[in-house]
Design a protein around this motif. Structure first.
Motif, PDB file in Angstrom:
ATOM      1  N   ARG A 309       0.867  -1.193   0.000  1.00  0.00           N
ATOM      2  CA  ARG A 309       0.000   0.000   0.000  1.00  0.00           C
ATOM      3  C   ARG A 309       0.898   1.236   0.000  1.00  0.00           C
ATOM      4  NH1 ARG A 309      -5.377  -1.292   1.220  1.00  0.00           N
ATOM      5  NH2 ARG A 309      -5.516  -3.460   1.888  1.00  0.00           N
ATOM      6  N   VAL A 310       0.512   2.211  -0.809  1.00  0.00           N
ATOM      7  CA  VAL A 310       1.336   3.420  -0.954  1.00  0.00           C
ATOM      8  C   VAL A 310       0.452   4.639  -0.722  1.00  0.00           C
ATOM      9  CG1 VAL A 310       2.897   4.689  -2.484  1.00  0.00           C
ATOM     10  CG2 VAL A 310       2.661   2.201  -2.746  1.00  0.00           C
ATOM     11  N   ALA A 311       0.980   5.618   0.016  1.00  0.00           N
ATOM     12  CA  ALA A 311       0.226   6.853   0.261  1.00  0.00           C
ATOM     13  C   ALA A 311       1.173   8.043   0.270  1.00  0.00           C
ATOM     14  CB  ALA A 311      -0.502   6.750   1.603  1.00  0.00           C
ATOM     15  N   ARG A 312       0.605   9.222   0.036  1.00  0.00           N
ATOM     16  CA  ARG A 312       1.414  10.444   0.066  1.00  0.00           C
ATOM     17  C   ARG A 312       0.901  11.380   1.154  1.00  0.00           C
ATOM     18  NH1 ARG A 312       0.274  13.234  -4.493  1.00  0.00           N
ATOM     19  NH2 ARG A 312       1.675  12.031  -5.799  1.00  0.00           N
ATOM     20  N   ARG A 313       1.852  11.963   1.912  1.00  0.00           N
ATOM     21  CA  ARG A 313       1.503  12.947   2.954  1.00  0.00           C
ATOM     22  C   ARG A 313       1.083  14.229   2.263  1.00  0.00           C
ATOM     23  NH1 ARG A 313       0.189  15.371   7.318  1.00  0.00           N
ATOM     24  NH2 ARG A 313       1.601  15.561   9.084  1.00  0.00           N
ATOM     25  N   LEU A 314      -0.098  14.708   2.619  1.00  0.00           N
ATOM     26  CA  LEU A 314      -0.588  15.922   1.960  1.00  0.00           C
ATOM     27  C   LEU A 314      -0.052  17.153   2.694  1.00  0.00           C
ATOM     28  CD1 LEU A 314      -4.230  14.760   1.318  1.00  0.00           C
ATOM     29  CD2 LEU A 314      -2.458  15.183  -0.402  1.00  0.00           C
ATOM     30  N   PRO A 315       0.177  18.232   1.955  1.00  0.00           N
ATOM     31  CA  PRO A 315       0.622  19.451   2.631  1.00  0.00           C
ATOM     32  C   PRO A 315      -0.495  19.998   3.520  1.00  0.00           C
ATOM     33  CG  PRO A 315       0.611  19.707   0.228  1.00  0.00           C
ATOM     34  CD  PRO A 315       0.008  18.385   0.525  1.00  0.00           C
ATOM     35  N   VAL A 316      -0.111  20.660   4.596  1.00  0.00           N
ATOM     36  CA  VAL A 316      -1.110  21.300   5.452  1.00  0.00           C
ATOM     37  C   VAL A 316      -1.645  22.502   4.693  1.00  0.00           C
ATOM     38  CG1 VAL A 316      -1.475  22.409   7.701  1.00  0.00           C
ATOM     39  CG2 VAL A 316       0.245  20.583   7.445  1.00  0.00           C
ATOM     40  N   PRO A 317      -2.996  22.628   4.558  1.00  0.00           N
ATOM     41  CA  PRO A 317      -3.529  23.753   3.775  1.00  0.00           C
ATOM     42  C   PRO A 317      -3.173  25.091   4.388  1.00  0.00           C
ATOM     43  CG  PRO A 317      -5.267  22.247   4.489  1.00  0.00           C
ATOM     44  CD  PRO A 317      -4.022  21.800   5.153  1.00  0.00           C
ATOM     45  N   GLU A 318      -2.995  26.100   3.535  1.00  0.00           N
ATOM     46  CA  GLU A 318      -2.621  27.424   4.037  1.00  0.00           C
ATOM     47  C   GLU A 318      -3.691  27.960   4.971  1.00  0.00           C
ATOM     48  OE1 GLU A 318      -1.305  30.385   1.234  1.00  0.00           O
ATOM     49  OE2 GLU A 318      -0.218  28.782   0.203  1.00  0.00           O
ATOM     50  N   GLY A 319      -3.271  28.615   6.039  1.00  0.00           N
ATOM     51  CA  GLY A 319      -4.217  29.213   6.978  1.00  0.00           C
ATOM     52  C   GLY A 319      -4.703  28.233   8.034  1.00  0.00           C
ATOM     53  N   ALA A 320      -4.412  26.943   7.852  1.00  0.00           N
ATOM     54  CA  ALA A 320      -4.910  25.963   8.824  1.00  0.00           C
ATOM     55  C   ALA A 320      -4.015  25.959  10.058  1.00  0.00           C
ATOM     56  CB  ALA A 320      -4.922  24.586   8.211  1.00  0.00           C
TER      57      ALA A 320
END
Ligand SMILES: C[S@@+](CC[C@H](N)C(=O)[O-])C[C@H]1O[C@@H](n2cnc3c(N)ncnc32)[C@H](O)[C@@H]1O
Length: 320
Positions: A309-320
């Motif tokens: 299984r492969v996954a990618r860490r998503l960037p933290v959205p701006e302003g969050a």
């Protein structure tokens, strides 16, 4: 340098190209920092190193002193070797000046040399001392555990980690035999189990499930995976990729649930006055689930139960 001798047993790496491709070692990422949490005999690590640029780093973990001795033979300044569990990843990386990495690979379970070398005590096929520790420098061997554990816990471990229907009968037989003589070899244990398992599964030795259960217990494999998943997740930089190869359903279920818990976030009632930036955001994107090809399984039957299984860490959205 360790002085561990490494017997000549080979490991055939499962999903070699697929796992290394999944880490996407191209562009700027080629000079990033990567972790191989399960070095083994270095099949994945060597291919990763061959694709990385001169400024990259690869930090490789393994519990097994023989795996570490093999890693120490690689003369590459980009490689850092850690003789410890990947469940220590966060601190181990921090001690080496690394807080975030660009990719992590875990190829779980045991290596072929561990199974094929009778002296390691993992195999019901070859007689050897009943050890089963990946890390032979610490912890309790399977023989020590079987000599002291109470019957109920033996049954629970064999049932849960081996998914064994005859766990009750096997635990009883172990306790009865150890009252007569110490259970110290793999052949003895395989014989006790074969006597207690009343039916036969096609193409499967009756001791398979019990040996799997004891190995998982002795090496704390599921506890390490639970902790290791969190350490790995915390170490991923935004955009980093994590690829995990599992070999049985207990592991794969944990990986699947962990990934899902970060990828599928529940949204609150849309009528509530919540700003878009305050809405819970997924933190992982699921990229793929893959099994070895028929051809790979034909060439290497040990690959048959593998799932990646492969996954990618998503960037933290701006302003969050
Ligand atoms: C399937 S083999 C990896 C093979 C490797 N990818 C290769 O190509 O040679 C699994 C390896 O992971 C190691 N291992 C298993 N659990 C571990 C853990 N929690 N921490 C560190 N190493 C672990 C085992 O000792 C074994 O050497």
């Amino acid at each position: 340098m360790t002085t561990t001798t490494v017997p000549e047993f080979q490991h055939r790496t499962v999903l070699l190209d697929e796992a290394v491709d999944a880490l996407a070692l191209d562009g700027a990422r080629a000079n990033g920092v990567f972790v191989d949490g399960t070095f083994g005999r270095g099949g994945h690590s060597r291919l990763i190193l061959s694709r990385l640029g001169p400024k990259a780093r690869l930090i490789a973990f393994d519990k097994d002193p023989q795996a570490i001795a093999t890693a120490e033979q690689i003369n590459d300044p980009r490689l850092t070797i850690v003789h410890d569990s990947f469940a220590t990843m966060r601190e181990a990386l921090a001690e080496r000046g690394v807080n975030q990495v660009d990719g992590i690979l875990l190829d779980l379970g045991i290596s072929s040399p561990q199974v094929d070398d009778a002296a390691r005590g993992f195999s019901f096929r070859n007689d050897g001392p009943l050890d089963m520790r990946m890390d032979t420098t610490r912890g309790m061997s399977a023989a020590e555990w079987l000599a002291t554990e109470n019957e109920q816990t033996l049954e629970k471990v064999i049932k849960e980690y081996g998914e064994e229907r005859f766990a009750f009968q096997i635990a009883k037989a172990i306790v009865a035999r150890r009252a007569v003589e110490p259970i110290s070899t793999t052949r003895q244990l395989a014989g006790i189990v074969a006597g207690a398992v009343k039916t036969r599964e096609k193409g499967k030795d009756p001791a398979t499930r019990t040996f799997q259960a004891i190995r998982i217990f002795v090496n704390k494999e599921l506890e390490d995976l639970e902790v290791g998943l969190n350490h790995a997740y915390d170490s991923l930089a935004p955009g980093a990729i994590i690829a995990i190869i599992s070999f049985h359903s207990l592991e794969d279920r944990m990986v699947k649930r962990f990934f899902a818990s970060k990828a599928n976030v529940e949204q609150p009632d849309r009528r509530l006055p919540i700003r878009a930036v305050d809405l819970p955001q997924p933190e992982l994107k699921l990229l793929s689930k893959m099994k070895p090809s028929e051809r790979e399984i034909d060439e290497n039957p040990r690959a048959r139960s593998a799932v990646m299984r492969v996954a990618r860490r998503l960037p933290v959205p701006e302003g969050a």
